[in-house]
Design an enzyme around this catalytic site. Sequence first.
Site, PDB file in Angstrom:
ATOM      1  N   GLU A  45      39.903  40.342  43.919  1.00 20.76           N
ATOM      2  CA  GLU A  45      40.238  41.298  42.863  1.00 20.76           C
ATOM      3  C   GLU A  45      38.973  41.943  42.284  1.00 20.76           C
ATOM      4  O   GLU A  45      37.971  41.272  42.050  1.00 20.76           O
ATOM      5  CB  GLU A  45      41.003  40.552  41.760  1.00 20.76           C
ATOM      6  CG  GLU A  45      41.368  41.376  40.547  1.00 20.76           C
ATOM      7  CD  GLU A  45      42.045  40.546  39.471  1.00 20.76           C
ATOM      8  OE1 GLU A  45      42.644  41.141  38.563  1.00 20.76           O
ATOM      9  OE2 GLU A  45      41.967  39.294  39.535  1.00 20.76           O
ATOM     10  N   LYS A 113      48.058  46.686  39.971  1.00 20.13           N
ATOM     11  CA  LYS A 113      48.466  45.389  39.413  1.00 20.13           C
ATOM     12  C   LYS A 113      49.515  45.593  38.317  1.00 20.13           C
ATOM     13  O   LYS A 113      49.325  46.405  37.406  1.00 20.13           O
ATOM     14  CB  LYS A 113      47.231  44.672  38.863  1.00 20.13           C
ATOM     15  CG  LYS A 113      47.465  43.267  38.338  1.00 20.13           C
ATOM     16  CD  LYS A 113      46.128  42.653  37.924  1.00 20.13           C
ATOM     17  CE  LYS A 113      46.253  41.222  37.436  1.00 20.13           C
ATOM     18  NZ  LYS A 113      44.927  40.646  37.083  1.00 20.13           N
ATOM     19  N   CYS A 149      46.336  38.994  41.803  1.00 18.74           N
ATOM     20  CA  CYS A 149      46.142  37.850  40.894  1.00 18.74           C
ATOM     21  C   CYS A 149      47.376  37.509  40.064  1.00 18.74           C
ATOM     22  O   CYS A 149      48.304  36.895  40.567  1.00 18.74           O
ATOM     23  CB  CYS A 149      44.919  38.109  39.999  1.00 18.74           C
ATOM     24  SG  CYS A 149      44.153  36.583  39.369  1.00 18.74           S
TER      25      CYS A 149
END
Length: 543
Positions: A45, A113, A149
């Site tokens: 990430e 994300k 994540c």
Amino acid sequence: MASLNILMAQINTLVGDFEGNTDKVVACVQRAVQSHPSPVVVFPELTLSGYPPEDLLLRPSIELRVAQSLARLCAELPAEAWAIVGYPRTRDDGLYNVAGVIHGGEIVAEYSKQSLPNYQVFDEKRYFKPGSLPCVIDIEGVQVGLSVCEDIWEPGPTLATARAGAQLLINLNSSPYHRGKRGERWQLVAARATEAGIPIVYVNQVGGQDELVFDGGSFAVTAGGDIAAAAPNFEEGDFWLQYDSDHAQAPFSGLQVYPPLEEIEAVWRALVLGVRDYVNKNRFQGVVLGLSGGVDSALTLAVAVDALGPERVEAVMMPFRYTSQMSVEDAAEQSDILGVSHKVISIEPIYEAFMASLEEEFAGTEVDTTEENLQARCRGVLLMSISNKKGYLVLTTGNKSEMAVGYSTLYGDMAGGFDVLKDVPKTLVFDLCRYRNTLGPCIPQRVIDRPPSAELAPDQKDEDSLPPYEVLDQILEMYIERDMSAEAIIATGMDRQQVQKVLRLVDINEYKRRQAPIGVRITKRGFGRDRRYPITSGWRIGD
């Protein structure tokens, strides 16, 4: 049959170093194409910016820096490779935390994300807008979904990606270490895989960034929730695995499952990596610390030597009239065992000079902790002077138990740039000393065996002022890491007076902790980014 050669690029980035981080991506992909055709190279990430970039994300030039790095990657990456890279992406409506796929000289897909963590050490809602859509791309005949994540910690994004037709999910991470974290990740990702009926590749970065340590440990999970491949923790490297879509029950091969480290070894390696990266990334020549002959400084010295080598470590014994001969001998013995530079500088003349200057101010008063604190401040002045002259970082040696209750001296033993043991409770300090001695001679046994003492007064012992550390650390763990109330802690069988005393000390010493150096985080609730309480407050949590 469709198959993929996947490289989990477990790299150590530097926050803000777009050029250096981009260099690492290019070098890694170039290595990959030399050994495997059409490789899928997966990076962590926010690889290009490093993680966490914090308020660097608010700088006006962030968009330009990202654009320059992406242009380099499109121009320099081998066309046959598939590189999946994390970076911040500015769009018309705000900034997003993105995973991009680069292939054939262009960005062929981007995923934003969706789940932005805003707890413990995370502040992503301060910077990013959440995405809302899954992303699935055809890579060499395999429908590959992307996530980043925190998306894996909630069921929604994974389920949506599976419904969008993904055969395989690749999850990019910058997940920091704390005790027990690897087991938590394995259990969580296995649950997501079985819920969605989709295998998952989880890639995590490695390295230290200020107080955070990222432990790597990238892995792959089958749709049935079995851990099929796992890279080692705390090691930077290229870790290959193969994905075969025709083998639904066992789609991964090529990488063994490195077993989880024992907890004590994991903590040790986190401390070593955190110190090494903090010193090296901030370009210090070496480190200097006060070696008192006590257990905390002995452990700090051992970590420093394992992190940097003995040639970059200087230990300074600064005796005073209350320093025992045992302490002097043990400090010299450990320095000799580890081969570090060892100096002895008495603080007696410095202390006397200060006392002479303060004679009029102190006239008519009794000796108290003021004189004890002055000893610590004399030592702090010496260490900071050595630091300034030699370009060494001063390592302080206070542990979490001491930091919690204020058993430390501002501008004295707290003077320095990095506290190795800041998140290490005292009882764990002893365990770590014993563990390190199993790796080779290091810490004299009587340093571990003797009762802890600051040696700031005749026959002083820590337990003269504090509960036994076995008791203290239990109270602190319940109060700080689990947010239990005083009454709830007492209900576990703890003595009421001890609990009230400890909690009051924690509450009133926030001002000290706010001025303390940062240190490696190894628990779920370290002091600093994890725990933010006001200094000025009429609400005493421990009352």
